[in-house]
Design a protein around this motif. Structure first.
Motif, mmCIF file in Angstrom:
data_model
loop_
_atom_site.group_PDB
_atom_site.id
_atom_site.type_symbol
_atom_site.label_atom_id
_atom_site.label_comp_id
_atom_site.label_asym_id
_atom_site.label_seq_id
_atom_site.Cartn_x
_atom_site.Cartn_y
_atom_site.Cartn_z
ATOM 1 N N ARG A 4 0.858 -1.186 0.000
ATOM 2 C CA ARG A 4 0.000 0.000 0.000
ATOM 3 C C ARG A 4 0.893 1.235 0.000
ATOM 4 N NH1 ARG A 4 -3.286 -3.465 -1.508
ATOM 5 N NH2 ARG A 4 -4.546 -4.586 -0.038
ATOM 6 N N ARG A 5 0.332 2.373 0.135
ATOM 7 C CA ARG A 5 1.092 3.632 0.144
ATOM 8 C C ARG A 5 2.037 3.744 -1.053
ATOM 9 N NH1 ARG A 5 3.619 3.733 6.180
ATOM 10 N NH2 ARG A 5 1.887 2.767 7.255
ATOM 11 N N ARG A 111 7.921 -1.317 8.603
ATOM 12 C CA ARG A 111 7.546 0.088 8.758
ATOM 13 C C ARG A 111 6.461 0.184 9.814
ATOM 14 N NH1 ARG A 111 4.171 0.953 3.234
ATOM 15 N NH2 ARG A 111 2.286 -0.042 3.962
ATOM 16 N N PRO A 113 2.878 0.952 11.473
ATOM 17 C CA PRO A 113 1.503 0.772 10.982
ATOM 18 C C PRO A 113 0.792 2.105 10.745
ATOM 19 C CG PRO A 113 1.853 -0.383 13.076
ATOM 20 C CD PRO A 113 3.081 0.408 12.798
ATOM 21 N N ASP A 114 -0.162 2.081 9.816
ATOM 22 C CA ASP A 114 -0.953 3.276 9.514
ATOM 23 C C ASP A 114 -1.635 3.821 10.760
ATOM 24 O OD1 ASP A 114 -0.283 3.243 6.840
ATOM 25 O OD2 ASP A 114 -2.080 2.134 6.237
ATOM 26 N N LEU A 117 0.751 5.899 12.757
ATOM 27 C CA LEU A 117 1.042 7.165 12.076
ATOM 28 C C LEU A 117 -0.135 8.129 12.193
ATOM 29 C CD1 LEU A 117 2.763 5.764 8.866
ATOM 30 C CD2 LEU A 117 3.874 6.829 10.842
ATOM 31 N N ASP A 118 -1.350 7.611 12.030
ATOM 32 C CA ASP A 118 -2.544 8.452 12.154
ATOM 33 C C ASP A 118 -2.684 9.011 13.566
ATOM 34 O OD1 ASP A 118 -3.155 7.993 9.510
ATOM 35 O OD2 ASP A 118 -4.671 6.459 9.936
#
Length: 132
Positions: A4-5, A111, A113-114, A117-118
């Motif tokens: 993703r990303r 990395r 996790p989303d 980061l959110d």
């Protein structure tokens, strides 16, 4: 693998003469890593030393055009069914006495996790504007 990303999770291996389900059948060259597909392909072309390689997985199929910009007529294969292969590798390792306790297994995070980061993004906004 599609990360993703607009990134891929990737690793580069060399196929050896070892039997198919022996752990030595694939010798690591690079990775595992997460990166922008074009940068990964460019780096790996150098590592492959002029060999074309085979690009495998959902990331390879998703970014086939990116690979094709770097590799003429790339061989791209879909994501293989892995459960059976993982089981066969586990059996071979157990035969060698290399089995580990399930409790000893640890995930490999490449990395953050989303969700993490959110959360940090929201916290930064709250610090800048407490009314948020």
């Amino acid at each position: 693998m599609d990360a993703r990303r607009r990134d891929v999770f990737a690793a580069l291996y060399r196929v050896t003469a070892a039997a198919l389900f022996e752990p030595e059948h694939l010798a690591p060259i690079d990775g595992p890593l997460v990166g922008e597909p074009s940068a990964v392909v460019a780096a790996w072309l150098t590592a492959l030393g002029g060999q074309q390689g085979v690009w495998i997985g959902d990331g390879a199929t998703l970014f086939a055009e990116t690979i094709a910009r770097h590799v003429p007529l790339p061989e791209i294969l879909p994501h293989p069914e892995l459960a059976g292969a993982i089981g066969r590798l586990a059996i071979e390792r157990a035969r060698r006495g290399e089995a580990v306790s399930p409790a000893a297994l640890r995930p490999l995070y490449l990395r953050r996790p989303d969700a993490e980061l959110d959360r940090e993004k929201r916290l930064r906004k709250m610090l800048i504007d407490p009314r948020w």
